[in-house]
Design a protein around this motif. Structure first.
Motif, PDB file in Angstrom:
ATOM      1  N   ALA A 169       3.091   8.638 -46.289  1.00 50.31           N
ATOM      2  CA  ALA A 169       2.159  10.209 -46.054  1.00 50.31           C
ATOM      3  C   ALA A 169       1.463   9.117 -44.163  1.00 50.31           C
ATOM      4  CB  ALA A 169       1.398   9.966 -46.977  1.00 50.31           C
ATOM      5  N   GLY A 170       2.654   7.552 -43.909  1.00 53.35           N
ATOM      6  CA  GLY A 170       2.042   7.088 -43.056  1.00 53.35           C
ATOM      7  C   GLY A 170       0.591   7.054 -43.165  1.00 53.35           C
ATOM      8  N   VAL A 171       0.729   6.745 -44.217  1.00 55.10           N
ATOM      9  CA  VAL A 171      -0.751   5.310 -44.060  1.00 55.10           C
ATOM     10  C   VAL A 171      -0.702   3.501 -43.812  1.00 55.10           C
ATOM     11  CG1 VAL A 171      -2.302   4.036 -46.180  1.00 55.10           C
ATOM     12  CG2 VAL A 171      -2.564   6.709 -46.026  1.00 55.10           C
ATOM     13  N   ARG A 172      -1.379   2.947 -43.093  1.00 54.80           N
ATOM     14  CA  ARG A 172      -1.413   1.309 -43.029  1.00 54.80           C
ATOM     15  C   ARG A 172      -1.827   0.628 -43.575  1.00 54.80           C
ATOM     16  NH1 ARG A 172       0.979   1.941 -37.342  1.00 54.80           N
ATOM     17  NH2 ARG A 172       1.612   4.094 -37.081  1.00 54.80           N
ATOM     18  N   GLY A 173      -2.687   1.148 -44.401  1.00 57.72           N
ATOM     19  CA  GLY A 173      -3.845  -0.051 -44.741  1.00 57.72           C
ATOM     20  C   GLY A 173      -3.760   0.998 -46.636  1.00 57.72           C
ATOM     21  N   TYR A 174      -3.240  -0.132 -47.854  1.00 55.88           N
ATOM     22  CA  TYR A 174      -3.535  -0.253 -49.195  1.00 55.88           C
ATOM     23  C   TYR A 174      -4.835  -1.190 -49.573  1.00 55.88           C
ATOM     24  CZ  TYR A 174      -2.366   2.570 -53.121  1.00 55.88           C
ATOM     25  OH  TYR A 174      -2.774   3.023 -54.407  1.00 55.88           O
ATOM     26  N   VAL A 175      -5.951  -0.442 -50.002  1.00 53.33           N
ATOM     27  CA  VAL A 175      -6.872  -1.539 -50.156  1.00 53.33           C
ATOM     28  C   VAL A 175      -7.884  -1.177 -51.755  1.00 53.33           C
ATOM     29  CG1 VAL A 175      -8.964  -2.643 -50.061  1.00 53.33           C
ATOM     30  CG2 VAL A 175      -7.020  -2.399 -48.391  1.00 53.33           C
ATOM     31  N   LEU A 176      -7.420  -1.452 -52.529  1.00 50.41           N
ATOM     32  CA  LEU A 176      -8.260  -1.502 -53.871  1.00 50.41           C
ATOM     33  C   LEU A 176      -9.739  -1.424 -53.872  1.00 50.41           C
ATOM     34  CD1 LEU A 176      -5.676  -3.193 -56.724  1.00 50.41           C
ATOM     35  CD2 LEU A 176      -6.125  -0.669 -55.494  1.00 50.41           C
ATOM     36  N   LYS A 177     -10.415  -0.278 -54.540  1.00 51.21           N
ATOM     37  CA  LYS A 177     -11.594  -0.400 -54.557  1.00 51.21           C
ATOM     38  C   LYS A 177     -12.129  -2.055 -54.968  1.00 51.21           C
ATOM     39  CE  LYS A 177     -12.481   4.368 -53.808  1.00 51.21           C
ATOM     40  NZ  LYS A 177     -13.672   5.382 -54.233  1.00 51.21           N
ATOM     41  N   ARG A 178     -11.865  -2.007 -55.999  1.00 55.48           N
ATOM     42  CA  ARG A 178     -11.967  -3.837 -56.574  1.00 55.48           C
ATOM     43  C   ARG A 178     -11.771  -4.447 -55.756  1.00 55.48           C
ATOM     44  NH1 ARG A 178      -8.648  -6.685 -58.968  1.00 55.48           N
ATOM     45  NH2 ARG A 178      -6.423  -5.948 -59.061  1.00 55.48           N
ATOM     46  N   SER A 179     -11.789  -4.455 -54.856  1.00 60.49           N
ATOM     47  CA  SER A 179     -11.677  -5.632 -54.026  1.00 60.49           C
ATOM     48  C   SER A 179     -11.866  -4.929 -52.481  1.00 60.49           C
ATOM     49  CB  SER A 179     -10.462  -6.594 -53.790  1.00 60.49           C
ATOM     50  OG  SER A 179      -8.870  -5.341 -53.503  1.00 60.49           O
ATOM     51  N   ALA A 180     -12.488  -4.480 -52.099  1.00 58.52           N
ATOM     52  CA  ALA A 180     -12.931  -3.713 -50.989  1.00 58.52           C
ATOM     53  C   ALA A 180     -13.700  -4.756 -50.352  1.00 58.52           C
ATOM     54  CB  ALA A 180     -13.260  -2.428 -50.559  1.00 58.52           C
ATOM     55  N   ALA A 181     -14.846  -5.103 -51.205  1.00 56.53           N
ATOM     56  CA  ALA A 181     -15.505  -6.413 -50.325  1.00 56.53           C
ATOM     57  C   ALA A 181     -14.742  -7.119 -49.646  1.00 56.53           C
ATOM     58  CB  ALA A 181     -17.085  -6.615 -51.358  1.00 56.53           C
ATOM     59  N   GLU A 182     -13.410  -8.093 -50.431  1.00 49.73           N
ATOM     60  CA  GLU A 182     -13.363  -9.055 -49.993  1.00 49.73           C
ATOM     61  C   GLU A 182     -12.141  -8.899 -48.394  1.00 49.73           C
ATOM     62  OE1 GLU A 182     -13.424  -8.574 -53.339  1.00 49.73           O
ATOM     63  OE2 GLU A 182     -14.815  -9.507 -54.037  1.00 49.73           O
ATOM     64  N   ASN A 183     -10.840  -7.916 -48.593  1.00 52.65           N
ATOM     65  CA  ASN A 183     -10.060  -7.248 -48.306  1.00 52.65           C
ATOM     66  C   ASN A 183     -10.377  -5.774 -46.969  1.00 52.65           C
ATOM     67  OD1 ASN A 183      -8.928  -9.033 -49.009  1.00 52.65           O
ATOM     68  ND2 ASN A 183      -8.415  -7.711 -50.969  1.00 52.65           N
ATOM     69  N   LEU A 184     -11.118  -4.746 -46.891  1.00 52.63           N
ATOM     70  CA  LEU A 184     -11.436  -3.867 -46.064  1.00 52.63           C
ATOM     71  C   LEU A 184     -11.511  -4.684 -44.794  1.00 52.63           C
ATOM     72  CD1 LEU A 184     -11.335  -1.318 -46.172  1.00 52.63           C
ATOM     73  CD2 LEU A 184     -13.848  -1.382 -46.324  1.00 52.63           C
ATOM     74  N   VAL A 185     -12.288  -5.262 -44.272  1.00 49.15           N
ATOM     75  CA  VAL A 185     -12.580  -5.786 -42.947  1.00 49.15           C
ATOM     76  C   VAL A 185     -11.161  -6.036 -43.022  1.00 49.15           C
ATOM     77  CG1 VAL A 185     -13.655  -7.291 -41.480  1.00 49.15           C
ATOM     78  CG2 VAL A 185     -14.525  -6.470 -43.082  1.00 49.15           C
ATOM     79  N   GLN A 186     -10.731  -7.330 -43.059  1.00 53.21           N
ATOM     80  CA  GLN A 186      -9.045  -8.280 -43.057  1.00 53.21           C
ATOM     81  C   GLN A 186      -8.286  -6.832 -42.646  1.00 53.21           C
ATOM     82  OE1 GLN A 186      -6.842 -11.152 -45.660  1.00 53.21           O
ATOM     83  NE2 GLN A 186      -5.742 -10.792 -44.664  1.00 53.21           N
ATOM     84  N   ALA A 187      -8.161  -5.705 -43.965  1.00 53.81           N
ATOM     85  CA  ALA A 187      -7.350  -4.711 -43.604  1.00 53.81           C
ATOM     86  C   ALA A 187      -6.926  -3.654 -42.613  1.00 53.81           C
ATOM     87  CB  ALA A 187      -7.324  -3.762 -45.008  1.00 53.81           C
ATOM     88  N   ILE A 188      -8.363  -3.381 -41.700  1.00 53.89           N
ATOM     89  CA  ILE A 188      -8.606  -2.718 -41.131  1.00 53.89           C
ATOM     90  C   ILE A 188      -8.250  -3.334 -39.381  1.00 53.89           C
ATOM     91  CG2 ILE A 188     -10.581  -2.338 -39.230  1.00 53.89           C
ATOM     92  CD1 ILE A 188     -12.022  -1.418 -41.690  1.00 53.89           C
ATOM     93  N   ARG A 189      -8.764  -4.870 -39.590  1.00 54.86           N
ATOM     94  CA  ARG A 189      -7.472  -5.144 -38.256  1.00 54.86           C
ATOM     95  C   ARG A 189      -6.142  -5.998 -37.879  1.00 54.86           C
ATOM     96  NH1 ARG A 189     -12.924 -10.251 -39.723  1.00 54.86           N
ATOM     97  NH2 ARG A 189     -14.681  -9.037 -37.754  1.00 54.86           N
ATOM     98  N   ALA A 190      -6.125  -6.073 -39.352  1.00 62.58           N
ATOM     99  CA  ALA A 190      -4.626  -5.152 -39.824  1.00 62.58           C
ATOM    100  C   ALA A 190      -3.557  -4.912 -39.241  1.00 62.58           C
ATOM    101  CB  ALA A 190      -3.798  -5.650 -40.514  1.00 62.58           C
ATOM    102  N   VAL A 191      -4.753  -3.540 -39.383  1.00 63.03           N
ATOM    103  CA  VAL A 191      -3.650  -1.727 -39.083  1.00 63.03           C
ATOM    104  C   VAL A 191      -3.985  -1.296 -37.352  1.00 63.03           C
ATOM    105  CG1 VAL A 191      -4.190  -0.559 -41.999  1.00 63.03           C
ATOM    106  CG2 VAL A 191      -5.908  -0.231 -39.707  1.00 63.03           C
ATOM    107  N   VAL A 192      -4.850  -1.856 -37.111  1.00 59.68           N
ATOM    108  CA  VAL A 192      -5.798  -1.688 -36.288  1.00 59.68           C
ATOM    109  C   VAL A 192      -4.875  -2.551 -35.039  1.00 59.68           C
ATOM    110  CG1 VAL A 192      -7.015  -3.217 -35.308  1.00 59.68           C
ATOM    111  CG2 VAL A 192      -7.957  -0.729 -34.187  1.00 59.68           C
ATOM    112  N   THR A 193      -4.111  -3.641 -34.669  1.00 60.58           N
ATOM    113  CA  THR A 193      -3.040  -3.932 -34.256  1.00 60.58           C
ATOM    114  C   THR A 193      -1.708  -3.617 -34.164  1.00 60.58           C
ATOM    115  OG1 THR A 193      -3.524  -5.815 -36.080  1.00 60.58           O
ATOM    116  CG2 THR A 193      -5.015  -6.429 -33.964  1.00 60.58           C
TER     117      THR A 193
END
Length: 217
Positions: free
Chosen positions: A99-123
């Motif tokens: 569907a074109g999604v650039r990031g796939y983050v599990l809710k259970r690990s969002a606290a640890e991974n969400l910010v890193q994922a945002i920075r990865a996809v925006v670049t």
């Protein structure tokens, strides 16, 4: 001064949405533009705000995160989409990638991974939650020998183009990055994919994961 990344959040659970908001607002380089609790409201908000990144819950009323991602890929391809989910199986991951999604983050690990994922996809990168990244290519056992080994049949340029495709770059972005024409990029991509028996972008991402191309994103 570091450029700020604009973000829109969409989740139908108020407690989850509050937690996501706190994560975004705690980062000096992230700018929260708005929130929504349903798919159609999220679509309207994203159309209005044109954020750099849209963080979407997969399971939302009116329009789920996968369907919304497809709409955004067609209407606003410049918006990088990252989905949050409880689902850890390959079927959801495959649907999201296609569907074109650039990031796939599990809710259970969002606290640890969400910010890193945002920075990865925006670049321009692709981010898959580490807990499920190793499942990205398990559903093609007939290709296991190719996926686990080297790719002697690929030229350096074919491999380079496929890697950039897996990381989420468009053909135009790859052409600019490699200083070649878009037609050349399409040719390298088609030749490389044909040699490896890869038919979809999700196949290319799985191959890239097997080769370790996504480790550093």
């Amino acid at each position: 001064m570091t450029a700020r990344t604009s973000v829109v959040l969409a989740d139908d659970h108020p407690i989850v949405l509050n937690g996501l908001r706190n994560l975004i607002q705690a980062e000096s380089d992230l700018d929260l533009l708005g929130e929504a609790s349903a798919g159609l409201a999220a679509l309207r908000l994203i159309r209005e705000k044109q954020p750099d990144v849209a963080v979407l819950d997969i399971s939302m009323p009116e329009l789920n995160g996968i369907a919304l991602s497809r709409r955004l890929a067609q209407e606003m391809p410049s918006v990088r989409v990252l989905v949050l989910t409880l689902h850890e199986d390959r079927a959801y991951l495959k649907q999201a990638l296609e569907a074109g999604v650039r990031g796939y983050v599990l809710k259970r690990s969002a606290a640890e991974n969400l910010v890193q994922a945002i920075r990865a996809v925006v670049t321009g990168g692709l981010y898959v939650d580490p807990a499920i990244a190793n499942r990205m290519f398990d559903d093609h056992p007939k290709r296991a020998g190719r996926l686990s080994g080297s790719e002697p049949d690929l030229t350096d340029r074919e491999a380079e183009v496929l890697k950039l495709v897996a990381l989420g770059f468009t053909n135009k972005e790859i052409a600019r990055r490699l200083d070649v024409g878009v037609k050349s990029v399409e040719t390298y991509k088609a030749r490389g994919a044909e040699k490896l028996g890869l038919q979809t972008r999700a196949d290319i991402v799985r191959y890239a994961a097997a080769q370790g191309w996504l480790v550093d994103i």
